[in-house]
Design a protein around this motif. Structure first.
Motif, PDB file in Angstrom:
ATOM      1  N   TYR A   7       6.703  -1.675   2.656  1.00  0.00           N
ATOM      2  CA  TYR A   7       6.017  -1.952   3.883  1.00  0.00           C
ATOM      3  C   TYR A   7       5.200  -1.222   4.481  1.00  0.00           C
ATOM      4  CZ  TYR A   7       7.189   2.889   5.050  1.00  0.00           C
ATOM      5  OH  TYR A   7       7.501   4.382   5.120  1.00  0.00           O
ATOM      6  N   TYR A   8       4.690  -1.349   5.353  1.00  0.00           N
ATOM      7  CA  TYR A   8       3.807  -0.866   5.917  1.00  0.00           C
ATOM      8  C   TYR A   8       3.122  -0.248   7.597  1.00  0.00           C
ATOM      9  CZ  TYR A   8       0.745  -5.033   5.525  1.00  0.00           C
ATOM     10  OH  TYR A   8      -0.262  -6.426   5.499  1.00  0.00           O
ATOM     11  N   ASN A  53       6.430   1.010  -0.713  1.00  0.00           N
ATOM     12  CA  ASN A  53       7.583   0.778  -0.184  1.00  0.00           C
ATOM     13  C   ASN A  53       7.686   0.163   0.020  1.00  0.00           C
ATOM     14  OD1 ASN A  53      10.270   2.701  -0.269  1.00  0.00           O
ATOM     15  ND2 ASN A  53       9.297   3.430   1.085  1.00  0.00           N
ATOM     16  N   TYR A 103      13.082   0.612   6.816  1.00  0.00           N
ATOM     17  CA  TYR A 103      11.746   1.698   7.193  1.00  0.00           C
ATOM     18  C   TYR A 103      12.358   1.868   9.327  1.00  0.00           C
ATOM     19  CZ  TYR A 103       8.103   4.151   9.157  1.00  0.00           C
ATOM     20  OH  TYR A 103       6.973   4.983   9.782  1.00  0.00           O
ATOM     21  N   GLY A 158      13.079   1.957   2.663  1.00  0.00           N
ATOM     22  CA  GLY A 158      11.784   1.551   3.094  1.00  0.00           C
ATOM     23  C   GLY A 158      11.951  -0.578   3.385  1.00  0.00           C
ATOM     24  N   LEU A 173       7.649   4.069  -7.273  1.00  0.00           N
ATOM     25  CA  LEU A 173       7.243   4.705  -6.009  1.00  0.00           C
ATOM     26  C   LEU A 173       8.223   6.564  -6.754  1.00  0.00           C
ATOM     27  CD1 LEU A 173       6.208   6.061  -3.765  1.00  0.00           C
ATOM     28  CD2 LEU A 173       8.552   4.591  -2.181  1.00  0.00           C
ATOM     29  N   PRO A 232       0.937  -1.138  -0.133  1.00  0.00           N
ATOM     30  CA  PRO A 232      -0.083  -0.112  -0.097  1.00  0.00           C
ATOM     31  C   PRO A 232       1.368   1.409  -0.443  1.00  0.00           C
ATOM     32  CG  PRO A 232       0.428  -1.125   2.253  1.00  0.00           C
ATOM     33  CD  PRO A 232       0.715  -2.068   1.054  1.00  0.00           C
ATOM     34  N   THR A 233       1.767   1.669   0.176  1.00  0.00           N
ATOM     35  CA  THR A 233       3.353   2.245   0.360  1.00  0.00           C
ATOM     36  C   THR A 233       3.522   2.209  -0.598  1.00  0.00           C
ATOM     37  OG1 THR A 233       4.951   1.538   1.508  1.00  0.00           O
ATOM     38  CG2 THR A 233       2.974   2.330   3.890  1.00  0.00           C
ATOM     39  N   GLY A 273      13.890  -0.980   0.258  1.00  0.00           N
ATOM     40  CA  GLY A 273      12.446  -0.433  -0.285  1.00  0.00           C
ATOM     41  C   GLY A 273      13.161   0.301  -1.986  1.00  0.00           C
TER      42      GLY A 273
END
Length: 391
Positions: free
Chosen positions: A95-96, A93, A217, A213, A166, A90-91, A208
């Motif tokens: 991760y979330y 990158n 992150y 990311g 991204l 969802p990001t 990321g």
């Protein structure tokens, strides 16, 4: 006559006094028995309370365990969906943030201690550490060791091109990294003591799409806390749990729980072990990626020893006085100045964290390429140097 009457009265008094005494004794006995009963009742109530308290704690622990297990299963299902669809999550990158930390197993760990585990299949499992500022401080500026091959490390680790939605940039390098569960920058030399602190992670899983990311992150969350609280005596409970689908050997991702003792950090992060545009077999490590050939011909004959991914090292290059660029133009060759290897005009040394330098002491640890190519791949010039590399 009077004497006899008095005697009778006296006898009556004695009987009355005796009866009174008996009554008093019976009252005392009754009172003692009552006290004994009260004490026994109190003891029983205390025992019942303790038993009830233990039962309550067990119920809470059981509820927490099942709640965490259910959450992890939910996250795994989402990771399976994202990895099957070659998604960055969802990001964008890799991760979330899930919510608050749901860590466990720290009761027996003191500050500075750590524990790496494997599961029943011999795969890397939960990694835990109680981190301190001094460990972070002592590991700044350089890597503290060489990454270890995790269980079931793929026999083939091709150099590939990964385009990041991204950033719009394309990474050129190894598909897989020997990815720390608890990073070098947080745990220093201790992070290299067990293969179970490493998993087979894709390059974007590790750093990321923008070098900040994926697992980076999570690491930077802890690093930023140390930077904002220099010298603090507070600690950080740091826990990473790789998640696998069935009996697959490569995790679909990991959950990282981070909680500081002062409450400033309390977060749980999902990291996705995926690659945009590349389908991975999570049992064998094979993929449909098209390998890049002749990317680094000056190191190609050492590829098997340099394909660390997380840190490409080959100490056999240490004593070379000159190394040539991919096109073998003399103007692009490196030169030696004491312990330093200096890049040729327009060339740079790119680290595994996508920072590039002009001078390094260990050229075998870096990718050697033109500065323009490094920037196109998403690398940036390092803001500062250390005892191993200079901007």
């Amino acid at each position: 006559m009077k004497f006899k009457k008095l005697t009778t009265i006296g006898a009556a008094l004695l009987v009355t006094l005796s009866l009174a005494a008996c009554g008093n004794n019976n009252d005392k006995k009754s009172s003692q028995e009552s006290a004994t009963k009260v004490t026994a009742t109190s003891n029983n109530e205390s025992s019942t309370h303790k038993s009830s308290s233990k039962s309550h704690h067990k119920q809470v622990a059981s509820h927490t365990y099942h709640a965490v297990k259910q959450r992890n299963n939910t996250i795994l299902k989402k990771m399976i969906y994202d990895t099957n669809h070659e998604s960055a999550g969802p990001t964008g990158n890799y991760y979330y943030v899930i919510g608050k930390a749901k860590d466990s197993g720290f009761a027996d760990l003191k500050r500075g201690e750590y524990h790496f585990t494997s599961d029943s299949q011999g795969r890397s499992s939960t990694a835990r550490a109680v981190l301190t500022y001094s460990e972070y401080q002592s590991s700044k500026g350089s890597r503290q060791g060489d990454p270890l091959a995790p269980p079931s490390w793929p026999s083939d680790n091709p150099e590939v091109a990964i385009h990041y939605s991204l950033t719009g940039r394309t990474y050129h390098g190894y598909l897989y990294n020997r990815s720390h569960s608890i990073g070098d920058s947080l745990l220093g030399t201790k992070s290299y003591t067990s293969q179970y602190n490493f998993t087979t992670g894709t390059r974007p899983q590790n750093v990321g799409a923008n070098q900040g990311g994926g697992m980076r992150y999570a690491e930077e969350t802890a690093e930023n806390y140390w930077e904002n609280n220099p010298g603090t005596s507070s600690t950080i409970e740091y826990e990473t749990l790789p998640l696998y689908k069935g009996t697959e050997t490569i995790p679909r991702g990991s959950i990282v729980n981070i909680k500081s003792s002062d409450g400033a950090i309390n977060t749980s992060i999902a990291v996705i072990n995926s690659v945009e545009g590349i389908k991975i077999n999570y049992d064998t490590g094979s993929s449909n990626a098209k390998p890049i050939t002749h990317m680094r011909p000056q190191m190609h004959h050492h590829k098997s020893s340099t394909s660390y991914g997380y840190g490409n090292r080959d100490t056999r290059h240490k004593n070379q006085s000159t190394r040539h660029s991919p096109n073998n133009q003399t103007g692009h060759s490196t030169t030696k100045q004491g312990q330093w290897t200096v890049a040729g005009a327009g060339m740079v040394f790119v680290s595994d964290s996508n920072k590039f330098y002009s001078e390094v002491t260990n050229p075998g640890n870096y990718q050697y390429m033109s500065e323009s190519k490094a920037q196109t791949s998403g690398a940036t010039r390092a803001a500062r140097g250390n005892q191993y590399a200079r901007p």
